[in-house]
Write a protein that holds these residues in place. Structure first.
Motif, mmCIF file in Angstrom:
data_model
loop_
_atom_site.group_PDB
_atom_site.id
_atom_site.type_symbol
_atom_site.label_atom_id
_atom_site.label_comp_id
_atom_site.label_asym_id
_atom_site.label_seq_id
_atom_site.Cartn_x
_atom_site.Cartn_y
_atom_site.Cartn_z
ATOM 1 N N PRO A 60 0.816 -1.189 0.015
ATOM 2 C CA PRO A 60 0.090 0.001 0.069
ATOM 3 C C PRO A 60 0.790 1.369 0.032
ATOM 4 C CG PRO A 60 -0.768 -1.628 1.408
ATOM 5 C CD PRO A 60 0.438 -2.044 1.073
ATOM 6 N N GLY A 61 2.111 1.272 0.560
ATOM 7 C CA GLY A 61 3.030 2.344 0.711
ATOM 8 C C GLY A 61 3.527 2.738 -0.697
ATOM 9 N N LEU A 62 3.913 1.656 -1.311
ATOM 10 C CA LEU A 62 4.320 1.989 -2.843
ATOM 11 C C LEU A 62 3.295 2.241 -3.601
ATOM 12 C CD1 LEU A 62 6.392 -1.378 -3.142
ATOM 13 C CD2 LEU A 62 7.512 0.790 -2.786
ATOM 14 N N HIS A 63 2.114 1.994 -3.323
ATOM 15 C CA HIS A 63 0.960 2.258 -4.143
ATOM 16 C C HIS A 63 0.733 3.769 -3.753
ATOM 17 C CE1 HIS A 63 -1.044 -0.255 -6.729
ATOM 18 N NE2 HIS A 63 -0.971 -1.463 -5.836
ATOM 19 N N ALA A 64 0.797 4.202 -2.691
ATOM 20 C CA ALA A 64 0.686 5.695 -2.227
ATOM 21 C C ALA A 64 1.614 6.571 -2.815
ATOM 22 C CB ALA A 64 0.686 5.582 -0.633
ATOM 23 N N ILE A 65 2.742 6.255 -2.923
ATOM 24 C CA ILE A 65 3.811 7.142 -3.789
ATOM 25 C C ILE A 65 3.461 7.154 -5.236
ATOM 26 C CG2 ILE A 65 6.032 7.314 -3.916
ATOM 27 C CD1 ILE A 65 6.615 5.790 -1.538
ATOM 28 N N ASN A 66 3.291 5.972 -5.724
ATOM 29 C CA ASN A 66 2.961 5.725 -7.148
ATOM 30 C C ASN A 66 1.807 6.650 -7.630
ATOM 31 O OD1 ASN A 66 4.413 4.227 -9.636
ATOM 32 N ND2 ASN A 66 2.215 3.873 -9.777
ATOM 33 N N ASP A 67 0.742 6.676 -6.867
ATOM 34 C CA ASP A 67 -0.537 7.237 -7.207
ATOM 35 C C ASP A 67 -0.275 8.785 -6.932
ATOM 36 O OD1 ASP A 67 -1.946 4.875 -7.491
ATOM 37 O OD2 ASP A 67 -2.710 4.804 -5.231
ATOM 38 N N ARG A 68 0.566 9.001 -5.914
ATOM 39 C CA ARG A 68 0.567 10.877 -5.847
ATOM 40 C C ARG A 68 1.897 11.122 -7.065
ATOM 41 N NH1 ARG A 68 0.265 14.240 -1.182
ATOM 42 N NH2 ARG A 68 -0.932 12.413 -0.319
ATOM 43 N N ILE A 69 2.886 10.408 -7.252
ATOM 44 C CA ILE A 69 3.824 11.124 -8.028
ATOM 45 C C ILE A 69 3.838 10.468 -9.287
ATOM 46 C CG2 ILE A 69 6.385 11.456 -8.045
ATOM 47 C CD1 ILE A 69 4.790 12.538 -5.601
ATOM 48 N N GLY A 70 3.547 9.132 -9.575
ATOM 49 C CA GLY A 70 3.708 8.574 -10.831
ATOM 50 C C GLY A 70 4.825 7.701 -11.017
ATOM 51 N N TRP A 71 5.762 7.680 -9.890
ATOM 52 C CA TRP A 71 7.065 6.698 -9.908
ATOM 53 C C TRP A 71 7.383 6.970 -8.645
ATOM 54 C CZ3 TRP A 71 12.282 8.247 -9.666
ATOM 55 C CH2 TRP A 71 12.541 9.505 -9.627
#
Length: 610
Positions: A60-71
């Motif tokens: 979920p943490g990786l998703h949170a970063i990827n969702d917010r920044i794109g990578w």
């Protein structure tokens, strides 16, 4: 990445994304501002064990970063690792395992264009070329060729994801160059997806069992669901008690609908009888088999049915927590299921006292991130726990040591929703549907060269020809793929194959998850087989040598013989057979064991390279 933390720092946006999930850090050991360190912080690390116990929040943490920044940058990953006390090298291994994440800079908008079987037959190559031409460098959009997006009934398909707070998505299917470009450049302005009922050609037919509410009820309304029989099955379950529910499921003859066809009642009983606690329930909604989309249709069109079915399964097996592992390429299904879970919790149908019966159960949704192997149950457990989604050796089996090392029952969406009619109509009536060895109704995902693609419900025992007639098969039918990429091809003259587990086995093929993909003579079969080989090469987790090497050798051989037939291809065909046997006999999980099936069937049944 190293085992040690580096000097890279997260941006404010990256820090905010992680903190929104985990809460603000409590000490400098978790990544708080070192200028604010206290004397206690300098003497010892507080909360280390508690942080390690949150390892399962890595995905979920990786998703949170990827969702917010794109990578996912090195600084962002480093900060997430500090928060969870995870070695950076391990987190890097997880982040790079999933196709939907990137650890290299890319634009905030990513357009995933499906190039798998149904979409390939519908012109995905031309679509990709057109989109890439329109969205060149500097467009702010990254165009990525993607494996199956689970939109096969509307092929070709594209999914646009724009990072931000909140993340925005748009689907274009059937996609045109203009539609895909609009979805990527202005996701908020893209046309809405058609309702889930549009994927069910039989929608509204009162004789349906599993799909009878799709297109009839408002999928967002709990009251509408209850007005159409919702939660009748759960009330009966509480009346029967856990042992009674398991007895009904056992007597019904229900077997798993994901392809393995293991008796559901036996799995539930084995989990319920384990003395070790807690027990867990996991619903596998990561249907990534090319050509499969039935679980998506249920979650989008009848989400409360799955919430109710999961509650019954958990009650029967003594679980008080359930995880719904939902594939990352299903944004609408995610929203529908999250809303249904929230509404059920608010109305006392989930939580500490379900329906006032003194039974506690709740559901947490976990998103996958683009890994076919996570459809294997133990790989799915590893993914939830925050590790690479690699299968585990068995035994021990999940009923003994599954998620978090505890007894776990795992079923897919279709299997679970079958429990509702079993309890409402009774096991004998349910077992009377279908055949003696394959009981009940079955969902089939029909796509390709048919007039009416979609999800169909038929009783076990109907023939392949009857299903194709319902779907309106087109002239010039050359082959039918049963079971998806892990299944096998059959000839057009084999339409009398009964759609049962035993009937498919006797015919030398498999039903798998219910994929029925028709191909006419306009589709180049060698190119199709090469795409299947590319799929398995991409999706192999690499853990075992037979699969890691075998899938590469299979693809290489198919590349060599793509333009050759007859004697010129004989040596490579012999090599394919040898590699296929090695993968089937020695691979650790079903991916490697079935990666050769479709190619073998095309050679033997269709004479693909004669």
């Amino acid at each position: 990445m190293d085992l040690h933390f580096g000097d890279s720092k997260p941006t404010d946006e990256e820090r905010a994304a992680v903190d929104a999930l985990l809460g603000p850090p409590e000490s400098s050991w978790e990544g708080a501002d070192r200028d604010a360190m206290t004397a206690a912080d300098l003497r010892w690390a507080r909360g280390g064990r508690a942080a390690r116990d949150r390892r399962d929040l890595l995905l979920p943490g990786l998703h949170a970063i990827n969702d917010r920044i794109g990578w996912i940058s090195e600084g962002a990953l480093d900060y997430l690792c500090r928060r969870l006390t995870v070695p950076p090298a391990e987190a890097y291994g997880v982040a790079t395992f999933y196709a939907m994440f990137s650890v290299k800079p890319r634009p905030a908008t990513v357009l995933h264009v499906c190039t798998d079987l149904a979409c390939a037959a519908a012109g995905a190559s031309e679509l990709c070329a057109g989109v890439e031409s329109r969205l060149g460098l500097g467009s702010g959009v990254s165009v990525e060729r993607s494996p199956c997006l689970g939109l096969c009934e509307r092929a070709p398909a594209a999914l646009a994801v724009r990072a931000g707070d909140p993340v925005r998505t748009a689907v274009s299917a059937p996609a045109t160059v203009e539609g895909a470009v609009l979805a990527a450049s202005a996701p908020d302005s893209a046309p809405q997806e058609p309702s889930a009922a549009m994927a069910v050609p039989q929608a509204g037919d009162p004789s349906l069992t599993l799909l009878r509410r799709v297109g009839v009820v408002d999928p967002t309304s709990l009251d509408d669901y209850r007005a159409h029989g919702g939660y009748t099955a759960l009330r009966r379950a509480f009346g029967l008690g856990p042992a009674g529910v398991i007895r009904e499921v056992t007597d019904s003859g229900l077997v798993g609908r994901g392809g393995a066809a293991f008796p559901t009642g036996r799995k539930w009983q084995a989990t319920a009888s384990q003395p070790d606690h807690p027990h867990y329930l996991v619903c596998n909604a990561d249907e990534s088999e090319p050509g499969t989309f039935k679980d998506r249709v249920i979650m989008e069109g009848d989400p409360y049915a799955l919430v109710e079915a999961m509650t019954i399964a958990a009650y029967a097996t003594g679980a008080h927590r359930g995880y719904l592992y939902l594939r990352g390429e299903y944004p609408r299904a995610l929203h529908r299921m999250q809303y249904a879970v929230d509404q059920a919790r608010a109305r006392g149908l989930l939580g500490d006292d379900v329906l006032g019966q003194g039974y506690a159960f709740d559901i947490e949704i976990r998103r996958g991130a683009g890994a076919y192997i996570c459809g294997e149950e133990t790989a799915l457990f590893n993914s939830i726990e925050g590790y690479r989604g690699e299968p585990r050796s068995k035994p021990p089996f999940p009923v003994e040591k599954g998620l978090f090392g505890k007894p776990t029952v795992e079923n897919n969406v279709e299997t679970l929703v079958n429990v509702l009619p079993i309890l409402t109509m009774g096991a004998p009536a349910y077992a009377a549907i279908g055949t003696e060895r394959s009981t009940g109704p079955k969902l089939f995902c029909v796509s390709g060269s048919v007039a009416r693609p979609g999800t169909y419900e038929l009783p076990f025992g109907a023939t392949l020809g009857e299903l194709l007639e319902l779907a309106g098969v087109r002239e010039g039918l050359r082959a039918v793929l049963l079971g998806g990429a892990a299944g096998g091809f059959v000839r057009p003259d084999e339409r009398d194959i009964p759609l049962t587990f035993e009937g498919a086995r006797e015919a030398g093929t498999t039903l798998g998850s219910g994929v029925v993909m028709a191909f006419d003579d306009t589709v180049p079969l060698p190119r199709l087989l090469l795409r299947i080989a590319e799929f398995f090469r991409d999706e192999s987790c690499g853990q075992c040598v037979p699969c890691r090497v075998g899938t590469v050798r299979q693809e290489e051989a198919l590349h060599r013989i793509a333009e050759r037939t007859g004697a010129a291809a004989a040596d490579d065909i012999a090599l394919l057979r040898e590699v296929g046997r090695a993968m089937r006999d020695a691979s650790i999980c079903g991916l490697g064991q079935t990666a050769w099936n479709a190619v073998e069937s095309a050679i033997d049944r269709l004479g693909a390279y004669e």
